[in-house]
Design a protein around this motif. Sequence first.
Motif, PDB file in Angstrom:
ATOM      1  N   ALA A 199      12.179  21.734  52.022  1.00 29.98           N
ATOM      2  CA  ALA A 199      13.112  21.438  50.931  1.00 29.98           C
ATOM      3  C   ALA A 199      13.875  22.689  50.518  1.00 29.98           C
ATOM      4  CB  ALA A 199      12.347  20.857  49.745  1.00 29.98           C
ATOM      5  N   ALA A 200      13.198  23.842  50.516  1.00 29.31           N
ATOM      6  CA  ALA A 200      13.870  25.103  50.184  1.00 29.31           C
ATOM      7  C   ALA A 200      14.929  25.436  51.234  1.00 29.31           C
ATOM      8  CB  ALA A 200      12.845  26.228  50.076  1.00 29.31           C
ATOM      9  N   ARG A 201      14.594  25.209  52.510  1.00 36.55           N
ATOM     10  CA  ARG A 201      15.589  25.416  53.572  1.00 36.55           C
ATOM     11  C   ARG A 201      16.784  24.490  53.380  1.00 36.55           C
ATOM     12  NH1 ARG A 201      10.740  25.316  57.221  1.00 36.55           N
ATOM     13  NH2 ARG A 201      10.295  27.487  57.806  1.00 36.55           N
ATOM     14  N   LEU A 202      16.490  23.250  52.992  1.00 36.21           N
ATOM     15  CA  LEU A 202      17.556  22.278  52.771  1.00 36.21           C
ATOM     16  C   LEU A 202      18.466  22.704  51.624  1.00 36.21           C
ATOM     17  CD1 LEU A 202      18.840  19.516  53.385  1.00 36.21           C
ATOM     18  CD2 LEU A 202      17.180  18.503  51.811  1.00 36.21           C
ATOM     19  N   GLU A 215      23.689  17.417  40.893  1.00 38.96           N
ATOM     20  CA  GLU A 215      24.923  16.705  40.527  1.00 38.96           C
ATOM     21  C   GLU A 215      25.484  15.883  41.683  1.00 38.96           C
ATOM     22  OE1 GLU A 215      24.557  20.309  37.886  1.00 38.96           O
ATOM     23  OE2 GLU A 215      24.333  19.869  40.040  1.00 38.96           O
ATOM     24  N   ASP A 216      25.469  16.455  42.897  1.00 36.02           N
ATOM     25  CA  ASP A 216      25.989  15.745  44.066  1.00 36.02           C
ATOM     26  C   ASP A 216      24.893  15.014  44.847  1.00 36.02           C
ATOM     27  OD1 ASP A 216      28.552  16.717  43.523  1.00 36.02           O
ATOM     28  OD2 ASP A 216      28.154  18.559  44.639  1.00 36.02           O
ATOM     29  N   ILE A 217      23.712  15.622  44.872  1.00 38.91           N
ATOM     30  CA  ILE A 217      22.624  15.041  45.658  1.00 38.91           C
ATOM     31  C   ILE A 217      21.282  15.550  45.129  1.00 38.91           C
ATOM     32  CG2 ILE A 217      22.594  16.881  47.413  1.00 38.91           C
ATOM     33  CD1 ILE A 217      22.284  14.504  49.488  1.00 38.91           C
ATOM     34  N   CYS A 218      20.294  14.681  45.082  1.00 37.98           N
ATOM     35  CA  CYS A 218      18.949  15.053  44.632  1.00 37.98           C
ATOM     36  C   CYS A 218      18.098  15.494  45.816  1.00 37.98           C
ATOM     37  CB  CYS A 218      18.269  13.875  43.937  1.00 37.98           C
ATOM     38  SG  CYS A 218      18.957  13.449  42.327  1.00 37.98           S
ATOM     39  N   VAL A 219      17.158  16.391  45.548  1.00 41.40           N
ATOM     40  CA  VAL A 219      16.252  16.885  46.585  1.00 41.40           C
ATOM     41  C   VAL A 219      14.821  16.867  46.054  1.00 41.40           C
ATOM     42  CG1 VAL A 219      15.585  18.850  48.027  1.00 41.40           C
ATOM     43  CG2 VAL A 219      18.015  18.336  47.662  1.00 41.40           C
ATOM     44  N   VAL A 220      13.902  16.365  46.879  1.00 40.82           N
ATOM     45  CA  VAL A 220      12.479  16.314  46.513  1.00 40.82           C
ATOM     46  C   VAL A 220      11.658  16.927  47.643  1.00 40.82           C
ATOM     47  CG1 VAL A 220      10.515  14.841  45.901  1.00 40.82           C
ATOM     48  CG2 VAL A 220      12.827  14.210  45.163  1.00 40.82           C
ATOM     49  N   GLY A 221      10.616  17.681  47.275  1.00 40.71           N
ATOM     50  CA  GLY A 221       9.697  18.234  48.254  1.00 40.71           C
ATOM     51  C   GLY A 221       8.301  17.644  48.095  1.00 40.71           C
ATOM     52  N   PHE A 222       7.353  18.228  48.788  1.00 36.95           N
ATOM     53  CA  PHE A 222       5.938  17.865  48.665  1.00 36.95           C
ATOM     54  C   PHE A 222       5.103  19.140  48.685  1.00 36.95           C
ATOM     55  CE2 PHE A 222       6.937  13.482  49.504  1.00 36.95           C
ATOM     56  CZ  PHE A 222       5.843  12.760  49.037  1.00 36.95           C
ATOM     57  N   ASP A 223       4.037  19.168  47.928  1.00 37.40           N
ATOM     58  CA  ASP A 223       2.986  20.195  47.899  1.00 37.40           C
ATOM     59  C   ASP A 223       2.951  20.983  46.595  1.00 37.40           C
ATOM     60  OD1 ASP A 223       2.245  19.437  50.442  1.00 37.40           O
ATOM     61  OD2 ASP A 223       3.327  21.077  51.429  1.00 37.40           O
ATOM     62  N   ASP A 224       4.120  21.296  45.995  1.00 34.86           N
ATOM     63  CA  ASP A 224       4.197  22.142  44.799  1.00 34.86           C
ATOM     64  C   ASP A 224       3.615  23.525  45.069  1.00 34.86           C
ATOM     65  OD1 ASP A 224       5.025  22.751  42.244  1.00 34.86           O
ATOM     66  OD2 ASP A 224       3.182  22.051  41.286  1.00 34.86           O
ATOM     67  N   VAL A 225       4.129  24.177  46.109  1.00 32.87           N
ATOM     68  CA  VAL A 225       3.744  25.556  46.391  1.00 32.87           C
ATOM     69  C   VAL A 225       4.459  26.486  45.409  1.00 32.87           C
ATOM     70  CG1 VAL A 225       3.313  25.072  48.816  1.00 32.87           C
ATOM     71  CG2 VAL A 225       5.591  25.804  48.095  1.00 32.87           C
ATOM     72  N   GLN A 226       4.112  27.768  45.443  1.00 31.55           N
ATOM     73  CA  GLN A 226       4.605  28.703  44.432  1.00 31.55           C
ATOM     74  C   GLN A 226       6.122  28.802  44.411  1.00 31.55           C
ATOM     75  OE1 GLN A 226       2.544  32.393  45.197  1.00 31.55           O
ATOM     76  NE2 GLN A 226       0.778  31.805  43.965  1.00 31.55           N
ATOM     77  N   HIS A 227       6.758  28.795  45.585  1.00 34.24           N
ATOM     78  CA  HIS A 227       8.203  28.987  45.580  1.00 34.24           C
ATOM     79  C   HIS A 227       8.966  27.735  45.139  1.00 34.24           C
ATOM     80  CE1 HIS A 227       7.578  27.772  49.936  1.00 34.24           C
ATOM     81  NE2 HIS A 227       8.504  26.905  49.566  1.00 34.24           N
TER      82      HIS A 227
END
Length: 302
Positions: A199-202, A215-227
Amino acid sequence: WAAPKCANGYHLLFDAWRQKDIEALVKFHRNHPSVVMWSIGNEVPDQSKPESVRYCTELQDLCHRLDPTRPVTQGLDRLRAALDNGFVKAMDIPVVLIDWDIVPSPDRSAYDLVGINNFEAGRRVAEHLVAQGARCIRFLTWRNCAYSVANRISGVRSVVPYGDRVQVTVNMSDVSAVRKVLSARPHPDALVCGNDTNAARLLVALRKLGKRVPEDICVVGFDDVQHAVLVQPALTTVRQPCADIARMAFRLLIERIKDADLPTRECLLSAPLVVRNSTRTGAPDFRSAQTIQQGKRRSSKG
């Protein structure tokens, strides 16, 4: 072992020296108090050959004869092959799987499993995005994604009416590939990644394409790591209870060592959805709200 790791490897000596070397190793170190177990191999390519399981039995039995007080293990890096070909079963290795099973859902293997309910996690992510006004959700993955990620994708599919089009295989660091995902019709307005790192790369790729999140697009990740909280905007993500998973896996492992005949167990721990700015739009249908606001500004200028 018999299968080579490199051109001039131990496989050239394996037939003649394997028993001599194991015997020398065990006899030399067996009175050392720091030795807790013996290892008869490390990431050997023979894991992929069912006929090579005989070497497991042979070398393990030799260790047991020389030292009946300690278990015997080996480093297995091809888990599926090692399980299918009998390498794990032949060893003194109790198994507790973490995060995902070795067979696709809804099937279950004969091994204990500790993780989260990935299907439910994917479903919660999709419900959150739909509540935020998302009309076209895409789940971005690498090729050959883990079964845990496949279950998350199934969870997303269970919420939306276009489930067969949810998954997209793409390199999230490849700006041109991400551009193709965004240009496909219908245009996605929410992207889910299998982990926070992707997700960070995205987010970087979207920034290069001039796309604003959320505003233009939502992004979701998985894990909830520190970064997940260090990137901009901070990531909405599913929190993996890593410490609790480790504690539960260790507990099951100890119980499995004490009683190998216990029934197969599955422990799925709570994994909350953590909502942050990458999806926090502030409106039930944020794209309509955004369009209305822009229209008002244009009207006021006129």
